[in-house]
Enzyme design. Sequence first.
Site, mmCIF file in Angstrom:
data_model
loop_
_atom_site.group_PDB
_atom_site.id
_atom_site.type_symbol
_atom_site.label_atom_id
_atom_site.label_comp_id
_atom_site.label_asym_id
_atom_site.label_seq_id
_atom_site.Cartn_x
_atom_site.Cartn_y
_atom_site.Cartn_z
ATOM 1 N N HIS A 125 0.686 -1.213 0.104
ATOM 2 C CA HIS A 125 0.101 -0.083 -0.020
ATOM 3 C C HIS A 125 1.055 1.224 0.230
ATOM 4 O O HIS A 125 0.789 2.244 0.664
ATOM 5 C CB HIS A 125 -0.842 -0.064 1.368
ATOM 6 N N ASP B 165 -0.450 -4.779 5.853
ATOM 7 C CA ASP B 165 -1.344 -5.805 5.354
ATOM 8 C C ASP B 165 -1.432 -5.924 3.865
ATOM 9 O O ASP B 165 -0.828 -5.078 3.307
ATOM 10 C CB ASP B 165 -2.900 -5.266 5.689
ATOM 11 N N GLU B 166 -1.962 -7.073 3.328
ATOM 12 C CA GLU B 166 -2.200 -7.253 1.923
ATOM 13 C C GLU B 166 -0.901 -6.836 1.134
ATOM 14 O O GLU B 166 -0.858 -6.130 -0.025
ATOM 15 C CB GLU B 166 -3.310 -6.334 1.449
ATOM 16 N N VAL B 167 0.386 -7.627 1.367
ATOM 17 C CA VAL B 167 1.388 -7.398 0.539
ATOM 18 C C VAL B 167 1.620 -8.218 -0.392
ATOM 19 O O VAL B 167 1.482 -9.505 -0.291
ATOM 20 C CB VAL B 167 2.736 -7.637 1.731
ATOM 21 N N GLU C 52 -1.535 -9.243 9.128
ATOM 22 C CA GLU C 52 -0.505 -9.949 8.195
ATOM 23 C C GLU C 52 1.003 -9.888 8.949
ATOM 24 O O GLU C 52 1.906 -10.794 8.433
ATOM 25 C CB GLU C 52 -0.588 -9.511 6.993
#
Length: 716
Positions: free
Chosen positions: A252, A316-318, A368
Amino acid sequence: MPVPAGLFLLLLFFPVIAPATPLADTLMPRPAKVEYQTGQLALPATVTHSLNAAVSPKLGAALQRFVRHIDAFHGTTLQMSATLGRPLLDFKLGRAGADTPQLGTDEAYRLQINANTITISAESVYGAMKALQTLRQLVQRDAEDRLFLPFVNIYDTPRYAWRGMLLDTSRHFMPVAVVKRMLDAMEMVKLNVLHLHLSDDQGFRVESLALPELHGQGSNGEYYSRDDIRMLVNYAADRGIRVVPEFGLPGHSTSWQIGYPYLAATPNPPTKTGVRGGIFSHPVDPSKESTYKLIDTLIQDMALLFPDRFWHIGGDEVNDEAWRNNPAIQSFMAANSIADSAALQAYFTNRYVALLNKHGKTAVGWQEILHPDIPEQTIVHLWTGDDYAPQLQRHRILTSRNYYLDHQLPAWHMYRRDPTDFDLSSGTGANGAGVYERIQGAELANWSESVDGNTVDIRSWPRSAAVAERFWSPAQTVDATGRDDLYRRLDAVSARMHAGGILHLRQTEAALRRLAGDGDIATLTVLASVLEPGGMHFVRGRSALMGIAKNFITGSALQLPAVDQLVEALPAESVKARHFNELVDSYLSGINELAFDIESQLQQWHSNDAKLADTIAQSPVLKNANIALVSAGLKEVAGIGMTAMRMLADGRAPGFIESWRLRGKLDDYDYSVLDLNSTAGMLDFAADMLKPDALNKHNIAIQPGVRRLLEAAINQ
C-alpha cells in the site's frame, strides 16, 4: 408557521426525534452502573459550578461545549457561573491538571444528582469530560419547556482503554473541517482514539520537511500542513482523544515510491498514485538499507507532530510478486537465510519496529505482520478471519474485524459482534489462555474508497454510536439489555448529533439536491428515504457480475471515481423504512387503527414512481445508475403491500396461484446482511449476483414489512 422546505425533507428522509420525554433513558453508551431515584432537579437559568477553568482549561472548555449543546438541542439558553460558595454543579477531581490523554488514562467517573447538587467525581479531567457527556444526555425538558435532570447515581468506567475510529484520508482526502467534526462526534459517544490512515496507494497526506517529495509528489496537492496536524492533535486532546498515525509499509505504498523511486521493489517504479500491479500494489524493497534510512528519517520528522506513543505500521495485503521476481532481493534472502516472503516481511517489520523503538514509539500492525519472529511488544490489529495462529497470545491485540463501516452492515448486526469474537487455531477450542485479556480495545474502520468529506458523516453516524457502546459498556449490559432498545436510543443520538453540528442528515439532503438538479427533490427524497445501500462488494463494483473481479482480482489501475452516486448518499439503514416495518408489526399484533397510516404510506410510495420519472430522465447520474428500475421496484413492492392490506380488510386470503405469484415478486426484492464469512452469506451473495445491478446496490427497505403483511393475508 410553515415548515421550511429543507427541514421538511430532513424529517421525511430521517425523522429527528423530539427531545427526550421525562425520565426517558436514552443514554448511549450505557454506563456501567445506573441507579435512578424518585425525583427531579429543575435547572435554573444560571448554573453555579466549582470549576476553576484556569486550573483545568480542558475541562473548562468542555463545560462550555456542554452549554452550547444544551442550547442547540433544547433551544433554551443555559448560563454557567463559577462560585466559591456552594455550587449546583460540583466537580471533585483527583489530578485536575492532567495533560494529554494516553493509553490507560483514567476515564472513570461518578455522577450523582439529587435535590441540591450535581456532583461529578473523577480522578482525571478526562473522566470528568465523560461525565459531562452523560450529563448532557440526561438533561430533559418538561411540558412547560423547563430543563430538569432525574435523580440518579451513576458509576461508570470503560470496558476497553482503546476505543477508536479509523479514518482513511488517503483514498479520498478528508479536509480539516471534516476531521474536526469527526472528533466532535467521537467525543459525544466516548470514543477516544482517532486512527488517521495517512498514506496508501492513492496519497501521502502529511507535509514532511525532511522528505518533501512524499507529499509533494504523492498527494496530488491534497495533504495536511504541519500546522493542520498540530491543531488537530490539540483539538483531539481537548476532547480526551488520542491521535494515532498510520504510515503503512511495505505494501500500500505507491504514493511513497513516486517521490522516492529507489524504494520500489520493481525495475519500473510507479509514476502516479492509485495504480495497482497484480492483486495489490507492489511493495517497497526490504533488502536496501536506503529503505530503512528513509523510514528512520520519516519517524523522526513525524514524531514532532504526533506525540502519542503508538504508531501504526500497516503491513497488510502485501503482494510478494515483486519480491519473488527481483534477483537482488532473492540474493539478499539467500545470504541472510530468509526462507520465504513471510519471513522477509517479518524481517522488514522487525527493522521498522526497531526504528520506532529508537524514537520512543510502540508499533501497531495489521494481522498480516503476525509471525513468530516479530517482537512481543508489537500490537497486532485484527481485521478479518475467525481463527488466528497461537502465537497471537504473545501480543496485545486490537480488533476491527466486525466493525468495517464500508461493509454497510446495520447497527444491530455490528452491535451483536463482540471484540472477543475470534479463536486461536490451536485445536484446543480454548481460545488460548488469557488471550482475551490481551485485547487493548477495538476500532471502527472508516475506509474511504466510496466515501469523501461530503458523505463521511452519512457513513459514520449515528450507526457508529452503537459500536461505541459495545466498546465502552460492560458486555453483560450490552448483551442483556442494550439491544432491546438500541434503535430508540440511536434515534436520540441522531437528534443530539444533528443539533450538535454533525452533518449526517444535512449531507444526505445536499447530495439529493445535487442529484436532482432542476428536478423535483421531494420525489427523489421519497424514494431515497426507504432505500438502503447494498453490501460493499456491490456498491464498489460497476456491475454485480464484475464487481469482485474488477476490484479484487484484476491488476487494472484503481483510479477512484468521484463520490456522486445515489447509493453513496444513503445511510446504512433507513429510519423511515424501519418505522414503517415497526408500524406493520404493531398493526399485525392487533392495533387495527394503524391501517390508515400504513395504507397512506404505501399509496405515497406507489404513486411516487410516475412523479419521479422526469427527474431521473434529466439527471445523467440517476439515469446511468438505472434508478428508474429501483423506483419501479418501490412501486411494485408498495403495490403488493396495498393488495395485502385490502385482503386483510376484506378477510380474503389469496389462492395458491396468487400467493405464489405475489411471493415471487417480493423475492425479487429480497435482501439480507452480506456476510462473506458464512456459508449462508455466500449463498445469498451468489443468488444476488443474478439481480440487475441497480437492485443489488439499492435495497428497498420496506420489503420486510410488506412481506409480513402478505404472509398475514395468506395465512388468515
